[in-house]
Design a protein around this motif. Structure first.
Motif, short mmCIF file in Angstrom:
data_model
loop_
_atom_site.label_atom_id
_atom_site.label_comp_id
_atom_site.label_asym_id
_atom_site.label_seq_id
_atom_site.Cartn_x
_atom_site.Cartn_y
_atom_site.Cartn_z
N LEU A 1 37.61 47.63 45.41
CA LEU A 1 38.39 46.50 46.13
C LEU A 1 38.60 46.62 47.66
O LEU A 1 38.78 47.49 48.10
CB LEU A 1 39.88 46.23 45.63
N ALA B 1 36.36 42.13 45.22
CA ALA B 1 35.61 43.23 44.27
C ALA B 1 34.27 43.27 44.93
O ALA B 1 33.73 42.50 45.35
CB ALA B 1 35.72 43.01 42.95
N LEU C 1 28.06 40.90 39.87
CA LEU C 1 29.37 40.34 40.15
C LEU C 1 28.85 39.38 41.07
O LEU C 1 28.34 39.53 42.09
CB LEU C 1 30.25 41.43 40.79
N GLY D 1 41.36 42.69 48.51
CA GLY D 1 41.53 42.51 46.97
C GLY D 1 40.12 42.08 46.62
O GLY D 1 40.14 42.11 45.27
N CYS E 1 38.55 38.67 33.96
CA CYS E 1 38.53 38.46 35.11
C CYS E 1 38.73 36.51 35.24
O CYS E 1 38.23 35.83 34.50
CB CYS E 1 37.10 38.46 35.64
N PRO E 2 39.59 36.40 36.09
CA PRO E 2 40.33 34.81 35.93
C PRO E 2 39.08 33.94 36.45
O PRO E 2 39.33 32.67 36.01
CB PRO E 2 41.40 34.71 36.70
N CYS F 1 34.44 35.18 43.54
CA CYS F 1 35.66 36.47 43.18
C CYS F 1 36.87 35.86 44.04
O CYS F 1 36.76 35.27 45.15
CB CYS F 1 35.41 37.58 43.60
N ASP F 2 37.99 36.02 43.51
CA ASP F 2 39.47 35.39 44.07
C ASP F 2 40.41 36.28 44.51
O ASP F 2 41.48 36.30 44.95
CB ASP F 2 40.16 34.44 42.89
N GLY F 3 39.76 37.86 44.26
CA GLY F 3 40.78 38.92 44.73
C GLY F 3 41.74 39.17 44.04
O GLY F 3 42.96 39.65 44.41
N PHE F 4 41.82 38.91 42.72
CA PHE F 4 42.82 39.20 41.77
C PHE F 4 43.12 40.70 41.26
O PHE F 4 44.05 41.25 41.08
CB PHE F 4 42.81 38.30 40.36
N GLY F 5 42.03 41.40 41.51
CA GLY F 5 41.89 42.96 41.32
C GLY F 5 42.11 43.49 39.99
O GLY F 5 41.99 44.67 39.60
N VAL F 6 41.95 42.59 38.97
CA VAL F 6 41.77 42.79 37.58
C VAL F 6 40.69 43.81 37.31
O VAL F 6 41.08 44.73 36.46
CB VAL F 6 41.86 41.70 36.68
N CYS F 7 39.57 43.61 37.72
CA CYS F 7 38.23 44.27 37.20
C CYS F 7 38.55 45.83 37.85
O CYS F 7 38.18 46.81 36.95
CB CYS F 7 37.08 43.89 37.94
N ALA G 1 33.77 35.96 37.45
CA ALA G 1 32.86 36.29 38.48
C ALA G 1 31.96 37.57 37.89
O ALA G 1 30.90 37.84 38.72
CB ALA G 1 33.77 36.77 39.60
S1 SF4 Z 1 39.01 40.51 38.50
FE1 SF4 Z 1 37.72 41.44 39.96
S2 SF4 Z 1 35.93 40.02 40.32
FE2 SF4 Z 1 37.48 38.94 39.08
S3 SF4 Z 1 38.55 37.74 40.68
FE3 SF4 Z 1 39.54 39.64 40.17
S4 SF4 Z 1 38.87 41.08 41.94
FE4 SF4 Z 1 37.38 39.44 41.85
#
Ligand code: SF4
Length: 94
Positions: free
Chosen positions: A26, A32, A5, A30, A55-56, A10-16, A59
């Motif tokens: 997280l 990762a 990782l 947010g 992951c957008p 990482c942009d903190g979208f939290g999808v992972c 990362a």
């Molecule tokens: S999916 Fe995870 S690693 Fe990717 S940007 Fe979101 S928090 Fe970061």
């Protein structure tokens, strides 16, 4: 399977963490972090791959078993044969 990782992108979208909570945590904002050393058990492979593909910012990457993961330096390669010796003379290599 092993993953890495890159927290710098990482942009903190939290999808992972939503897809594979056993492998990603997280922080309060947010962003990762990997849980563990990036080794993924076969049973978790689908969840982690979904996190990787969703992951957008890409990362999360899969790394090969022999690939340098930034955690430990690879040891010196064993010399299998003597390296050729080049002697420079008058600008030529012989
Ligand atoms: S999916 Fe995870 S690693 Fe990717 S940007 Fe979101 S928090 Fe970061």
């Amino acid at each position: 399977m092993r993953i890495r990782l890159d927290r710098t992108i990482c942009d903190g979208f939290g999808v992972c963490a939503k897809h594979a909570p056993k492998h990603f945590s997280l922080d309060d904002w947010g962003y990762a972090s990997l849980i563990g050393d990036g080794t993924v058990e076969e049973a978790d492979r689908d969840d982690v791959l979904r996190a990787l593909f969703d992951c957008p910012v890409h990362a999360i990457v899969e790394i090969g078993d022999n690939e340098f993961d930034g955690e430990a330096r690879p040891g010196p390669a064993a010399a299998t044969e003597e390296a050729p010796v080049f002697e420079a003379r008058w600008g030529y290599a012989q």
